[in-house]
Write a protein that holds these residues in place. Structure first.
Motif, PDB file in Angstrom:
ATOM      1  N   THR A 312       0.826  -1.205   0.000  1.00 28.75           N
ATOM      2  CA  THR A 312       0.000   0.000   0.000  1.00 28.75           C
ATOM      3  C   THR A 312       0.861   1.256   0.000  1.00 28.75           C
ATOM      4  O   THR A 312       1.877   1.325   0.677  1.00 28.75           O
ATOM      5  CB  THR A 312      -0.902   0.010   1.252  1.00 28.75           C
ATOM      6  OG1 THR A 312      -1.644  -1.196   1.290  1.00 28.75           O
ATOM      7  CG2 THR A 312      -1.854   1.183   1.230  1.00 28.75           C
ATOM      8  N   ASP A 313       0.416   2.228  -0.775  1.00 25.94           N
ATOM      9  CA  ASP A 313       1.114   3.501  -0.864  1.00 25.94           C
ATOM     10  C   ASP A 313       0.288   4.562  -0.155  1.00 25.94           C
ATOM     11  O   ASP A 313      -0.890   4.749  -0.449  1.00 25.94           O
ATOM     12  CB  ASP A 313       1.309   3.866  -2.342  1.00 25.94           C
ATOM     13  CG  ASP A 313       2.139   5.134  -2.509  1.00 25.94           C
ATOM     14  OD1 ASP A 313       2.567   5.692  -1.483  1.00 25.94           O
ATOM     15  OD2 ASP A 313       2.351   5.543  -3.662  1.00 25.94           O
ATOM     16  N   CYS A 314       0.910   5.263   0.797  1.00 24.25           N
ATOM     17  CA  CYS A 314       0.217   6.307   1.547  1.00 24.25           C
ATOM     18  C   CYS A 314      -0.352   7.375   0.631  1.00 24.25           C
ATOM     19  O   CYS A 314      -1.448   7.902   0.865  1.00 24.25           O
ATOM     20  CB  CYS A 314       1.181   6.962   2.544  1.00 24.25           C
ATOM     21  SG  CYS A 314       0.863   6.473   4.242  1.00 24.25           S
ATOM     22  N   ALA A 315       0.393   7.723  -0.400  1.00 31.39           N
ATOM     23  CA  ALA A 315      -0.058   8.772  -1.312  1.00 31.39           C
ATOM     24  C   ALA A 315      -1.382   8.395  -1.953  1.00 31.39           C
ATOM     25  O   ALA A 315      -2.254   9.246  -2.167  1.00 31.39           O
ATOM     26  CB  ALA A 315       1.004   9.021  -2.379  1.00 31.39           C
ATOM     27  N   GLY A 316      -1.566   7.105  -2.240  1.00 33.69           N
ATOM     28  CA  GLY A 316      -2.815   6.652  -2.835  1.00 33.69           C
ATOM     29  C   GLY A 316      -3.985   6.796  -1.882  1.00 33.69           C
ATOM     30  O   GLY A 316      -5.088   7.184  -2.280  1.00 33.69           O
ATOM     31  N   ILE A 317      -3.759   6.477  -0.588  1.00 31.61           N
ATOM     32  CA  ILE A 317      -4.835   6.584   0.402  1.00 31.61           C
ATOM     33  C   ILE A 317      -5.217   8.042   0.629  1.00 31.61           C
ATOM     34  O   ILE A 317      -6.388   8.413   0.605  1.00 31.61           O
ATOM     35  CB  ILE A 317      -4.407   5.933   1.728  1.00 31.61           C
ATOM     36  CG1 ILE A 317      -4.128   4.441   1.523  1.00 31.61           C
ATOM     37  CG2 ILE A 317      -5.488   6.128   2.787  1.00 31.61           C
ATOM     38  CD1 ILE A 317      -3.586   3.752   2.750  1.00 31.61           C
ATOM     39  N   PHE A 318      -4.222   8.903   0.839  1.00 31.32           N
ATOM     40  CA  PHE A 318      -4.500  10.313   1.123  1.00 31.32           C
ATOM     41  C   PHE A 318      -5.039  11.042  -0.101  1.00 31.32           C
ATOM     42  O   PHE A 318      -5.874  11.932  -0.001  1.00 31.32           O
ATOM     43  CB  PHE A 318      -3.231  11.012   1.622  1.00 31.32           C
ATOM     44  CG  PHE A 318      -2.999  10.859   3.090  1.00 31.32           C
ATOM     45  CD1 PHE A 318      -3.506  11.781   3.994  1.00 31.32           C
ATOM     46  CD2 PHE A 318      -2.279   9.790   3.588  1.00 31.32           C
ATOM     47  CE1 PHE A 318      -3.296  11.641   5.350  1.00 31.32           C
ATOM     48  CE2 PHE A 318      -2.057   9.639   4.934  1.00 31.32           C
ATOM     49  CZ  PHE A 318      -2.570  10.570   5.829  1.00 31.32           C
ATOM     50  N   ALA A 337       4.896   6.353   4.855  1.00 27.87           N
ATOM     51  CA  ALA A 337       4.171   6.796   6.048  1.00 27.87           C
ATOM     52  C   ALA A 337       4.878   7.935   6.759  1.00 27.87           C
ATOM     53  O   ALA A 337       4.233   8.841   7.312  1.00 27.87           O
ATOM     54  CB  ALA A 337       3.982   5.620   6.999  1.00 27.87           C
ATOM     55  N   GLU A 338       6.212   7.920   6.749  1.00 30.56           N
ATOM     56  CA  GLU A 338       6.967   8.937   7.489  1.00 30.56           C
ATOM     57  C   GLU A 338       6.757  10.343   6.924  1.00 30.56           C
ATOM     58  O   GLU A 338       6.962  11.342   7.620  1.00 30.56           O
ATOM     59  CB  GLU A 338       8.461   8.587   7.486  1.00 30.56           C
ATOM     60  CG  GLU A 338       9.133   8.591   6.121  1.00 30.56           C
ATOM     61  CD  GLU A 338       8.861   7.349   5.290  1.00 30.56           C
ATOM     62  OE1 GLU A 338       9.219   7.352   4.104  1.00 30.56           O
ATOM     63  OE2 GLU A 338       8.280   6.387   5.850  1.00 30.56           O
ATOM     64  N   GLN A 339       6.306  10.459   5.694  1.00 31.72           N
ATOM     65  CA  GLN A 339       6.111  11.779   5.081  1.00 31.72           C
ATOM     66  C   GLN A 339       4.867  12.496   5.605  1.00 31.72           C
ATOM     67  O   GLN A 339       4.730  13.698   5.411  1.00 31.72           O
ATOM     68  CB  GLN A 339       6.002  11.638   3.558  1.00 31.72           C
ATOM     69  CG  GLN A 339       7.217  11.015   2.899  1.00 31.72           C
ATOM     70  CD  GLN A 339       7.003  10.802   1.412  1.00 31.72           C
ATOM     71  OE1 GLN A 339       6.068  11.359   0.825  1.00 31.72           O
ATOM     72  NE2 GLN A 339       7.867   9.996   0.799  1.00 31.72           N
ATOM     73  N   TYR A 340       3.972  11.772   6.263  1.00 30.11           N
ATOM     74  CA  TYR A 340       2.688  12.359   6.638  1.00 30.11           C
ATOM     75  C   TYR A 340       2.588  12.717   8.116  1.00 30.11           C
ATOM     76  O   TYR A 340       1.598  13.297   8.539  1.00 30.11           O
ATOM     77  CB  TYR A 340       1.549  11.420   6.228  1.00 30.11           C
ATOM     78  CG  TYR A 340       1.396  11.359   4.733  1.00 30.11           C
ATOM     79  CD1 TYR A 340       0.529  12.214   4.069  1.00 30.11           C
ATOM     80  CD2 TYR A 340       2.147  10.460   3.979  1.00 30.11           C
ATOM     81  CE1 TYR A 340       0.405  12.178   2.687  1.00 30.11           C
ATOM     82  CE2 TYR A 340       2.025  10.414   2.593  1.00 30.11           C
ATOM     83  CZ  TYR A 340       1.157  11.273   1.957  1.00 30.11           C
ATOM     84  OH  TYR A 340       1.040  11.234   0.590  1.00 30.11           O
ATOM     85  N   GLY A 341       3.591  12.367   8.899  1.00 31.51           N
ATOM     86  CA  GLY A 341       3.645  12.793  10.289  1.00 31.51           C
ATOM     87  C   GLY A 341       2.390  12.451  11.064  1.00 31.51           C
ATOM     88  O   GLY A 341       1.873  11.330  11.011  1.00 31.51           O
ATOM     89  N   ALA A 342       1.842  13.464  11.802  1.00 32.13           N
ATOM     90  CA  ALA A 342       0.676  13.246  12.653  1.00 32.13           C
ATOM     91  C   ALA A 342      -0.596  13.025  11.856  1.00 32.13           C
ATOM     92  O   ALA A 342      -1.617  12.608  12.422  1.00 32.13           O
ATOM     93  CB  ALA A 342       0.497  14.439  13.584  1.00 32.13           C
ATOM     94  N   ALA A 343      -0.564  13.276  10.551  1.00 31.43           N
ATOM     95  CA  ALA A 343      -1.762  13.062   9.739  1.00 31.43           C
ATOM     96  C   ALA A 343      -2.066  11.585   9.560  1.00 31.43           C
ATOM     97  O   ALA A 343      -3.184  11.215   9.213  1.00 31.43           O
ATOM     98  CB  ALA A 343      -1.595  13.718   8.370  1.00 31.43           C
ATOM     99  N   LEU A 344      -1.073  10.710   9.797  1.00 33.14           N
ATOM    100  CA  LEU A 344      -1.271   9.270   9.676  1.00 33.14           C
ATOM    101  C   LEU A 344      -0.998   8.604  11.014  1.00 33.14           C
ATOM    102  O   LEU A 344       0.111   8.690  11.549  1.00 33.14           O
ATOM    103  CB  LEU A 344      -0.342   8.677   8.617  1.00 33.14           C
ATOM    104  CG  LEU A 344      -0.375   7.142   8.525  1.00 33.14           C
ATOM    105  CD1 LEU A 344      -1.687   6.675   7.913  1.00 33.14           C
ATOM    106  CD2 LEU A 344       0.810   6.614   7.715  1.00 33.14           C
ATOM    107  N   SER A 345      -1.995   7.945  11.566  1.00 35.87           N
ATOM    108  CA  SER A 345      -1.821   7.123  12.758  1.00 35.87           C
ATOM    109  C   SER A 345      -2.027   5.670  12.355  1.00 35.87           C
ATOM    110  O   SER A 345      -2.913   5.361  11.552  1.00 35.87           O
ATOM    111  CB  SER A 345      -2.833   7.509  13.839  1.00 35.87           C
ATOM    112  OG  SER A 345      -2.582   8.818  14.299  1.00 35.87           O
ATOM    113  N   PRO A 356       3.017   7.579  20.537  1.00 33.94           N
ATOM    114  CA  PRO A 356       2.015   8.445  19.909  1.00 33.94           C
ATOM    115  C   PRO A 356       1.971   8.270  18.395  1.00 33.94           C
ATOM    116  O   PRO A 356       2.988   8.357  17.718  1.00 33.94           O
ATOM    117  CB  PRO A 356       2.480   9.856  20.300  1.00 33.94           C
ATOM    118  CG  PRO A 356       3.179   9.659  21.600  1.00 33.94           C
ATOM    119  CD  PRO A 356       3.878   8.327  21.469  1.00 33.94           C
ATOM    120  N   GLY A 357       0.791   7.970  17.880  1.00 34.10           N
ATOM    121  CA  GLY A 357       0.616   7.777  16.444  1.00 34.10           C
ATOM    122  C   GLY A 357       0.873   6.365  15.973  1.00 34.10           C
ATOM    123  O   GLY A 357       0.634   6.044  14.808  1.00 34.10           O
TER     124      GLY A 357
END
Length: 375
Positions: A312-318, A337-345, A356-357
């Motif tokens: 899974t690619d985070c960019a695709g989900i967001f 995942a590391e590129q999205y910080g607190a926006a991804l838990s 946290p997260g």
């Protein structure tokens, strides 16, 4: 089914041989008459079953939902539209838990009169939540003595959702950083969770959080009025179960219960969010604005089995919905995942130290591990 028919055939053969021996030894008429009847009855019974096979109608019934570990009672109904009577109608039912891949089979006999119907009840029991599909795998009519088979092509199917046993996780939702209020934009066609901007006023519906009731207006209008919060585009929320990793039935069950429990907790806290999951390369997402919508969506969540697939690619989900916050449930972190910080838990069915997260659990400890977490 096969064992019963073999035993009946063996009993018939032994009885016929005994009568044949008596006829040869004594020359009596009675044993010979009995032997002839034993030869003719199965043949006429098989012919009756053969002539009735095209007039059989079969149906299966299951309740809409069931509970883990509890009896789920089903009904098998066979209707005979002909004047011919089979000895017995055997139905082999295959039960599959679509979410975990487990399967079982039941052989059920039903007696059906001419121009009438017969009913048999059966019980299912699943130790895991999921979506159970029961279907007739094989239907066989027999002669009157029960050992000469006739295949019947009638089929039936029924489904039921074994809902997850939810628990109450203790969690703090760390919303992703949002722009200043002056720059904030709101979705024009969907409610959300930001009470600083009212989306609309409407009548209260059972299941809505009571803390959003407009008490002064309710008193004036003599009916409960509910304040729907607006949905900031930059802070819209998605609870997403990623199913692109192969897992055991226990792991699938644990992730389903974790996802359902998080959804229930978010709903109780008044958050408006979307519940998402994937089915191979296809991603689904459904609105879960209140407990009634959540109860409707949950069975859909259970209809797909987690299987190994592309990472899974985070960019695709967001990128699909411009989500401001994604709570990700799965077996491993999505790529990037590391590129999205607190926006991804992430809430992961894997070994790891909760921070946290990031929260980790296993099928044996998820109720304990998801207490006091920040996501």
């Amino acid at each position: 089914m096969k064992k019963s028919m073999c035993l009946r055939a063996l009993l018939w053969a032994v009885t016929t041989l005994l009568l044949l021996l008596l006829t040869r030894l004594r020359g009596a008429v009675s044993p010979m008459t009995g032997m002839l009847l034993l030869l003719l009855v199965p043949l006429f019974g098989w012919l009756s079953a053969f002539l009735s096979r095209r007039n059989m109608t079969i149906s299966l019934t299951l309740p809409g939902t069931g509970r883990k570990g509890a009896e789920i009672r089903g009904e098998l109904r066979v209707r005979n539209g002909s004047f011919f009577v089979p000895g017995c109608v055997w139905c082999r039912i295959r039960i599959v838990n679509v979410m975990t891949g487990e399967s079982d089979r039941l052989d059920i006999p039903v007696s059906v009169p001419a121009r009438g119907q017969g009913t048999a009840f059966f019980s299912l029991n699943s130790g895991f939540c999921g979506y159970l599909r029961a279907e007739t795998e094989r239907v066989v009519l027999t002669d009157w003595l029960g050992f000469l088979p006739v295949r019947c092509n009638q089929r039936a199917e029924a489904k039921t959702a074994v809902l997850p046993e939810t628990f109450t996780p203790e969690l703090i939702v760390d919303s992703a950083a949002a722009p200043d209020a002056e720059e904030e934009s709101y979705a024009p066609d969907k409610s959300g969770f930001d009470m600083s901007e009212i989306y609309q006023l409407r009548e209260y519906v059972p299941g809505d959080p009571t803390k959003q009731i407009h008490w002064k207006l309710s008193e004036k209008l003599d009916t409960l009025i509910f304040r729907e919060a607006s949905l900031p585009v930059s802070r819209s929320m998605l609870l997403y179960w990623e199913k692109n990793s192969a897992c055991t039935p226990a792991e699938a069950d644990a992730m389903a219960e974790v996802t359902a429990s998080l959804a229930q907790k978010l709903s109780e806290e008044g958050y408006s969010f979307f519940l998402g999951w994937n089915e191979g390369e296809i991603r689904h997402r459904e609105s879960a604005e209140n407990s009634e919508q959540l109860f409707t969506v949950l069975p859909e969540l259970l209809k797909c089995r987690p299987t190994a697939g592309e990472e899974t690619d985070c960019a695709g989900i967001f990128g699909e919905g411009g989500w401001g916050k994604v709570i990700f449930v799965g077996k491993k972190l999505p790529a990037g995942a590391e590129q999205y910080g607190a926006a991804l838990s992430a809430v992961l069915c894997a070994a790891g130290e909760t921070e946290p997260g990031r929260a980790y659990f296993s099928p044996g400890n998820y109720r304990q591990k998801l207490q006091g977490i920040v996501i």
